[in-house]
Design a protein around this motif. Structure first.
Motif, PDB file in Angstrom:
ATOM      1  N   HIS A 165       0.486   3.573  -3.224  1.00  0.00           N
ATOM      2  CA  HIS A 165      -0.287   5.073  -3.208  1.00  0.00           C
ATOM      3  C   HIS A 165       0.125   5.442  -1.562  1.00  0.00           C
ATOM      4  O   HIS A 165      -0.342   5.404  -0.787  1.00  0.00           O
ATOM      5  N   ARG A 166       1.179   6.092  -1.485  1.00  0.00           N
ATOM      6  CA  ARG A 166       1.751   6.645  -0.355  1.00  0.00           C
ATOM      7  C   ARG A 166       0.918   7.712   0.348  1.00  0.00           C
ATOM      8  O   ARG A 166       0.733   7.586   1.518  1.00  0.00           O
ATOM      9  N   PRO A 167       0.378   8.744  -0.374  1.00  0.00           N
ATOM     10  CA  PRO A 167      -0.482   9.633   0.443  1.00  0.00           C
ATOM     11  C   PRO A 167      -1.526   9.098   1.163  1.00  0.00           C
ATOM     12  O   PRO A 167      -1.847   9.321   2.200  1.00  0.00           O
ATOM     13  N   SER A 168      -2.309   8.246   0.535  1.00  0.00           N
ATOM     14  CA  SER A 168      -3.492   7.544   1.278  1.00  0.00           C
ATOM     15  C   SER A 168      -2.989   6.676   2.512  1.00  0.00           C
ATOM     16  O   SER A 168      -3.845   6.506   3.412  1.00  0.00           O
ATOM     17  N   PHE A 169      -1.978   6.002   2.158  1.00  0.00           N
ATOM     18  CA  PHE A 169      -1.243   5.246   3.369  1.00  0.00           C
ATOM     19  C   PHE A 169      -0.977   6.045   4.720  1.00  0.00           C
ATOM     20  O   PHE A 169      -1.457   5.675   5.784  1.00  0.00           O
TER      21      PHE A 169
ATOM     22  N   SER B  92       2.936  15.524   8.786  1.00  0.00           N
ATOM     23  CA  SER B  92       4.196  15.210   7.916  1.00  0.00           C
ATOM     24  C   SER B  92       5.440  15.672   8.729  1.00  0.00           C
ATOM     25  O   SER B  92       6.633  15.321   8.247  1.00  0.00           O
TER      26      SER B  92
ATOM     27  N   HIS C  71      -2.111   9.127   5.217  1.00  0.00           N
ATOM     28  CA  HIS C  71      -3.254   9.805   5.741  1.00  0.00           C
ATOM     29  C   HIS C  71      -3.892   8.663   6.557  1.00  0.00           C
ATOM     30  O   HIS C  71      -4.712   9.427   7.677  1.00  0.00           O
ATOM     31  N   LEU C  72      -4.477   7.358   6.216  1.00  0.00           N
ATOM     32  CA  LEU C  72      -5.322   6.725   6.834  1.00  0.00           C
ATOM     33  C   LEU C  72      -4.713   5.675   7.931  1.00  0.00           C
ATOM     34  O   LEU C  72      -5.324   5.471   8.892  1.00  0.00           O
TER      35      LEU C  72
ATOM     36  N   TRP D  12       0.664  -1.187   0.091  1.00  0.00           N
ATOM     37  CA  TRP D  12       0.062   0.082  -0.114  1.00  0.00           C
ATOM     38  C   TRP D  12       1.037   1.290   0.043  1.00  0.00           C
ATOM     39  O   TRP D  12       0.565   2.207  -0.594  1.00  0.00           O
TER      40      TRP D  12
END
Length: 470
Positions: A95-99, A150, A101-102, A91
């Motif tokens: 898709h680093r941003p969604s990982f 971040s 974020h979630l 994951w």
């Protein structure tokens, strides 16, 4: 003998032997073991519920392999551990941003909550003086939650009854070093609760190139750089006045030219006019063709240009009186931005007293009456002392770049700004690291924001002048 006396009866005894010390022993009430076990079990259950509620992702990641190992054997536990490690890695790769974020930032927050803050909370609070140790018991502020972004950890705490925000702002260095951070900032979450921000890294350490010229015509907030959280730094110039203060080489030109760059489409459309006062003759002269006849360098020309701006302001006020209370830019009545570089040279270091009085009176008139009729002032200076700039309080929005002294931070941003974390005197003097880095305190918010202005090179300025000329 004294062990058999209950309560405080031993204090009434009088010893007739000088060498005999009277030992006072309070009555001891023995708690049944059953009650102790019930209290322990209740606290354990409440702690587990709070842990799952605050950190659901981390709790599931840890609990799921253990439960499968208990129900289906150790092989199922190993397979689940492999899945727990492999699936997040895939994951993260895909898709680093969604990982992040979630799941990613929540897992990091759980780890830092346990290993950094919870583990060191008691000694840091006691040694820094924010906690109290009375009669064998510790009274500590309550650590509520940790949220990771971040670049920083946002720690929410509940103050002790009777504490004030100043008790925490006076101990920023102790808090930062106690938890292994470079700095600490304090903001009020609500009554009795604070947000402590501990940066893990500096997202503004790298200079950023000039912001692209906008495609759309706008006289609203223009982007001049980047905020510490990664969002665009939008500077509102229309409807306010902006004061930029910083030492030599701090990056005042980056703020000024980035603002002018953001207004270029509106300048070409005739909705904005930029009037430039450049007594130093080294900064704004690069884009002199952008200003046309509205450019002044000598003190006498600067006084004339400021008085011309006052005349425009008063003429508009006469026409708008009784008809409108705010200004909408049009080609007939454009927004006028008066840019003054090194304003202290005109208001404090000017040898001609007559010119000094004219310039000071014109600036005071513009900053007190120009907002409503579409005249704004963007001024820059090096020395923010009151005797140098006695009208600095007439600028609602202030920007503090690198300053030489800690006292100057509150002079620019207002009382208490440095206590809230605006360490403008700690900004690096190395241009690659600190030029353009600033703290902003807006009219509507008491909390300073750390930002960095984009660097506009000489080639960028020449390209801007050619674009407007074309």
């Amino acid at each position: 003998m004294f062990r058999k006396l209950p309560g405080d009866e031993a204090q009434h005894l009088v010893s007739t032997t000088p060498d005999t010390a009277v030992v006072f022993r309070p009555a001891v009430v023995r708690t049944p073991a059953f009650v102790t076990l019930v209290i322990f079990a209740w606290r354990l259950l409440a702690g587990l519920v709070k842990l799952v509620w605050r950190h659901p992702v981390a709790s599931v990641v840890v609990a799921a392999p253990c439960a499968l190992a208990c129900w289906y054997g150790w092989r199922a536990g190993l397979i689940s551990i492999a899945a727990v490690v492999t699936l997040p890695a895939l994951w993260f790769t895909l898709h680093r941003p969604s990982f992040l974020h979630l799941a990613g930032w929540r897992l990091l927050a759980f780890w830092r909550f346990i290993w950094i803050y919870r583990r060191h909370w008691q000694p840091v609070m006691i040694i820094s003086g924010l906690g109290r140790h009375l009669r064998g018991r510790d009274y500590l502020p309550r650590l509520l939650s940790v949220r990771c972004t971040s670049w920083a950890d946002v720690v929410t705490v509940k103050m002790l009854s009777g504490q004030a925000v100043k008790d925490w702002t006076d101990r920023l260095d102790q808090l930062a070093h106690g938890f292994g951070a470079r700095s600490c900032r304090v903001s009020i979450a609500r009554a009795g609760r604070l947000h402590l921000v501990f940066p893990r890294r500096d997202p503004l350490a790298t200079p950023m190139p000039a912001v692209p010229i906008p495609n759309q015509v706008s006289v609203g907030p223009v982007r001049v750089g980047t905020r510490e959280d990664g969002s665009p730094w939008l500077l509102a110039v229309r409807g306010t006045h902006v004061l930029v203060a910083g030492a030599t080489g701090a990056g005042k030109g980056s703020v000024i030219w980035s603002a002018i760059r953001g207004f270029l489409p509106a300048v070409r459309a005739g909705l904005v006019e930029i009037w430039a006062l450049d007594p130093k003759r080294m900064e704004l002269s690069f884009g002199r063709s952008l200003f046309g006849k509205r450019y002044a360098a000598t003190p006498a020309d600067c006084a004339d240009l400021l008085e011309a701006a006052v005349a425009v302001m008063q003429e508009r006020a006469d026409r708008f009186a009784g008809h409108q209370r705010s200004h909408t830019p049009t080609p007939e009545d454009p927004f006028v931005l008066v840019v003054v570089d090194e304003v202290a040279f005109l208001t404090a270091y000017q040898s001609d007293k007559g010119l000094k009085l004219r310039i000071s009176a014109a600036l005071a008139t513009l900053t007190t009456q120009g907002r409503a009729v579409g005249v704004g002032v963007l001024a820059a200076l090096q020395d923010p002392r009151k005797e140098v700039m006695n009208i600095r309080n007439l600028f609602p929005d202030k920007i503090a770049l690198r300053l030489d002294e800690s006292e100057q931070v509150d002079m620019v941003l207002g009382d208490g700004a440095r206590d809230r974390g605006a360490l403008a005197d700690h900004i690096s003097p190395i241009p690659e690291q600190g030029a353009g880095v600033a703290y902003v305190r807006l009219e509507a918010s008491p909390d300073p924001i750390r930002v960095r202005a984009a660097y506009v090179s000489d080639a960028d300025i020449r390209a801007m002048a050619e674009a407007v000329a074309a």
